[in-house]
Structures are given as C-alpha cells and as structure tokens.
Design a protein around this motif. Structure first.
Motif: not given
Length: 226
Positions: A78-88
């Motif tokens: 399970n990959v939980t990604l924090i990229n620009v879509m989740q963190l502007p």
C-alpha cells in the motif's frame, strides 16, 4: 588568459547542464502554492494569490505514523503518496514523499517514476530491493535492506521492493525529487492498458503464444497507490 576563459566557460556549461537535467524547475519566488481549481493549464499548477496563502497550504494531517491496510492489494503493498495534489504547498518545490507498507511476502512491483529519483529508507522489517539499468546491459543492481538502511533508485529506471519475510510486515519511507513524480507499474501498463495493446504486438515482444498474452490481459491489474 585563455586558460582562465576555458575554465570559466566549462564551469558555466556545467552549471547550465545541471539545470537542464533537474527533474523540476527551480522556484523563482519563496513559494507558489498550487491553485488546484484554476482553469489555466500549465506545466505544474498556477500559483495561488500569495496574499491568500496560509500555513495550512503547507500542512497535511497525513497520519503517516499509522499502518496502512495491505490486505486489499493483490501484490500485498500500500503506497501512500504525498504529492502536490495532496499538499498544494509542494508546487514548484521539486519534492514529494511516500509511506509504503508491505504485507509479509508483499511487494511494490516493478515500476518507474518518469519524473523523479527516489531515495528509500526502511523503518521496520526487511526488504529486497533493486533496479535495472537501461539497454543494452539491463544490469540488475539489488540489495537486502534492514531497518535504518537506505537505497536510491535513479530517475526513470525500473525498480521494485519485496518483503521476503513470511510472517512480518515491513514499512518504508521514500522521498522523490519531483512534486508529482508519476508511477508506471510495468505489468499494469503493458497488460492492463485501455484499450489493450494488440496481442500480436505483445506476443512478438515477449516471444510467447498469443493465448498467454490474452490470459494476462484478462487479469485484474490493480493500482496499489491509495
């Protein structure tokens, strides 16, 4: 004088080259918080009005300290990604983060990040990881990692992680050199594309019968990024 000019020109060329190969462009201001609702399309996201920016634009209660469910994934990860879509606030900053949970014998299957180098550190458990170099050598560089170990996957190269322990889960944190690194899982892309790639093409590429390709294309190819 000529020697000094030569070294100056060489230094400038090296500086320019280093900027050309960077994954994301360098910011020209302190920040450029993404306006995810803007109808304007650019390479990245339009900046939010800096006068409307607040601390929450740079914050996300992601609970990355909490275990993720790996049971619903066929590959056991399970990959939980924090990229620009989740963190502007990540817009133009050239970095993102992911927590990866692995079930016993679970894996993050062979994939690439087209826009990012990845550095991974194991928080718990053991992982067998590796990447394959480009043509013509296609050399596998692989290593068994334990808690606290670090491994780097170069940008664009196929890589994987596998938990070889049958009775213990594993957890890793990965940092990536892009605000939106992208992920191409090889099996999903090749056998699960929509519409499907012609079985004539794939049978020739993999040197197998078309029936084998048809069977592979009929499988349910899922995404382990949640």
């Amino acid at each position: 004088m000529a020697t000094s000019s030569y070294f100056l020109i060489s230094a400038l060329l090296a500086l320019v080259a280093s900027q050309v190969i960077a994954s994301d462009p360098s910011p020209l201001q302190d920040f450029c918080v993404a306006d995810l609702h803007s109808p304007v399309k650019v390479n990245g996201f339009v900046c939010k009005d800096p006068m409307a920016v607040c601390a929450d634009d740079f914050f996300k209660a992601a609970n990355l300290d909490k275990p993720r469910d790996t049971m619903k994934s066929k590959v056991g990860s399970n990959v939980t990604l924090i990229n620009v879509m989740q963190l502007p606030g990540l817009n133009t900053l050239g970095i993102s983060l992911a927590r990866i949970d692995y079930a016993p014998l679970g894996e993050n299957p062979p994939h690439t990040h087209p826009r990012a180098t990845e550095i991974l550190t194991v928080l718990e458990g053991t992982l067998y990881v590796g990447f394959v170099t480009s043509n013509p050598n296609n050399t596998l560089l692989a290593k068994v990692l334990n808690k606290g170990d670090v491994f780097v996957f170069p940008e664009g190269l196929i890589h994987f992680q596998f938990n070889p322990i049958h009775d213990k889960p594993a957890v890793a944190i990965a940092a990536l050199s892009s605000q939106n690194p992208g992920a191409i899982t090889i099996a999903n892309a090749v056998f699960g594309s929509k519409p499907p790639i012609s079985d004539d093409v794939l049978a020739k590429a993999f040197q197998v019968e078309k029936g084998t390709i048809d069977w592979l294309q009929a499988q349910f190819w899922e995404n382990n990024h949640y």
